[in-house]
Design an enzyme around this catalytic site. Structure first.
Site, PDB file in Angstrom:
ATOM      1  N   LYS A  47      40.176  50.943  77.851  1.00 44.05           N
ATOM      2  CA  LYS A  47      40.707  50.727  76.507  1.00 44.05           C
ATOM      3  C   LYS A  47      39.641  51.094  75.477  1.00 44.05           C
ATOM      4  CE  LYS A  47      39.487  45.819  76.517  1.00 44.05           C
ATOM      5  NZ  LYS A  47      39.968  44.433  76.313  1.00 44.05           N
ATOM      6  N   TYR A 268      18.124  52.337  48.969  1.00 43.45           N
ATOM      7  CA  TYR A 268      18.777  51.522  47.945  1.00 43.45           C
ATOM      8  C   TYR A 268      18.049  50.197  47.751  1.00 43.45           C
ATOM      9  CZ  TYR A 268      22.823  54.631  47.982  1.00 43.45           C
ATOM     10  OH  TYR A 268      23.652  55.716  47.860  1.00 43.45           O
TER      11      TYR A 268
END
Length: 374
Positions: A47, A268
């Site tokens: 999955k 940043y």
């Protein structure tokens, strides 16, 4: 400061695209390690696109190494495996968008059913018989029929004969990661009770399964007829009791490098400031590609045999690493994680740096990262 590589000595290079390389031999080795821990049959669960490693690639490697079954989230994933030529039995047991009963019957996909409502709908939709595994809630409250509703589920299954065929009984272990058989005992007992009720109701033989990777590796009492191994295929043991082989390698290019003075603010907010003259390299992956934005100190990548720390905040498309005395050219290859050990970080290290689990690292790698197979 001495630079080992200088701009004058570096020629322009073609960038190596960020790439996740899956290693089928490692998947096969992990399957063999599980096989050594159990006499039960093994379902290879692929999955989430094979835990981020490519469902078809992982499935083929696992089946070639001896996996008896495949497990998926929904019927569409199962059909893709059939289209790829895989013929072993397949179980779909989450089905978040419901069940395409016609496709399940046509492509020989077993369906897990964990409630009266689910079974009623499947009976109504099925024109041809669909094989089902009745799912019991064995302690997670996250799916599966409560034991007190089990008799009604079995009555409904009897009325649906001809449209559904009960071939399995399943549950899930809520505490297998603790690697303590005592923690699994209640779930084992409950599944035995559910199985016995199914047999008394006239169904059988049935395939009984409960354990995922951790249970398969640590507690034989949970194995029953089949164990379901997903994360373990790609090198992740949630119980941290067994060293498995890392099944992928994530690399990305250096896209910019510079020599900066002490006191340079990085990224940043200037979350990091250099404490010396140093070289910084920008690596072309960021949180949009699956690099966790919040990282503990010590996170790093490998370049040219040395681990270099990530500095400053992770950006959407980039990370910055401090490479000290070495100026790396544009196009140098950074390894984000891989199976080599040493300077190359592991998936488990990334999980610790992110305060998460390895599953989130490998399933969170974005679509911009190219995929390849070793």
């Amino acid at each position: 400061m001495t630079t080992l590589l200088t701009p004058e000595r570096v020629t322009l290079s073609r960038l190596h695209a960020p790439t996740l390389q899956t290693i089928p031999d490692a998947v096969a080795e992990n399957l063999r390690r599980v096989r050594a821990a159990t006499t039960a049959r093994i379902m290879a669960v692929v999955k989430a696109d094979g835990y981020g490693h490519g469902a078809v690639t992982v499935a083929r490697a696992a089946v070639d190494a001896g996996a008896d079954w495949l497990g998926v989230t929904d019927v569409a994933e199962a059909v893709a495996l059939r289209d790829a030529g895989l013929t072993v039995p397949i179980l779909s047991w989450l089905n978040p968008s419901g069940v395409d009963a016609a496709a399940a019957a046509e492509h020989r996909v077993d369906i897990a059913v964990g409630s009266i409502e689910e079974l009623r709908q499947l009976i109504a939709d099925a024109a041809d018989p669909v094989r089902v595994h009745l799912q019991l809630d064995t302690g997670m409250a996250r799916g599966g029929s409560p034991l007190e509703e089990w008799p009604e589920l079995l009555r409904l299954a009897r009325t649906g004969r001809g449209r559904v065929e009960v071939v399995g009984v399943m549950g899930h272990l809520p505490r297998a990661d603790e690697a303590d058989p005592a923690a699994n005992a209640a779930a084992v007992l409950r599944l035995r009770q559910g199985r016995d009720a199914v047999l008394r109701a006239g169904f059988g033989p049935v395939l009984v399964h409960l354990a995922a990777t951790s249970g398969a590796l640590t507690d034989p009492a949970t194995h029953f007829d089949l164990v379901r191994v997903g994360a373990g295929l790609v090198g992740v043991d949630p119980s941290e009791t067994t060293v498995l082989a890392g099944a992928s390698r994530w690399t990305a290019p250096v896209v910019h490098s510079a020599l900066v003075p002490a006191g340079t603010a990085v990224g940043y907010g200037g979350a990091h400031t250099t404490d010396r003259e140093t070289h910084l390299s920008v690596v072309g992956v960021g949180y949009a590609d699956g690099i966790p934005r919040e990282l503990a100190a010590g996170a790093g990548v490998e370049i040219a045999g040395t681990r270099h720390p990530i500095v400053g905040r992770v950006s959407m498309d980039q990370i910055v690493v401090d490479t000290g005395a070495v100026l790396f050219p544009r196009g140098a290859v950074a390894t984000v994680f891989g199976p080599e050990g040493g300077a190359v970080p592991s998936v488990q290290e990334w999980a610790r740096w992110a305060g998460s689990i390895p599953h989130t690292i490998v399933t969170g790698i974005g679509a911009r990262v190219q995929r390849s197979v070793a």
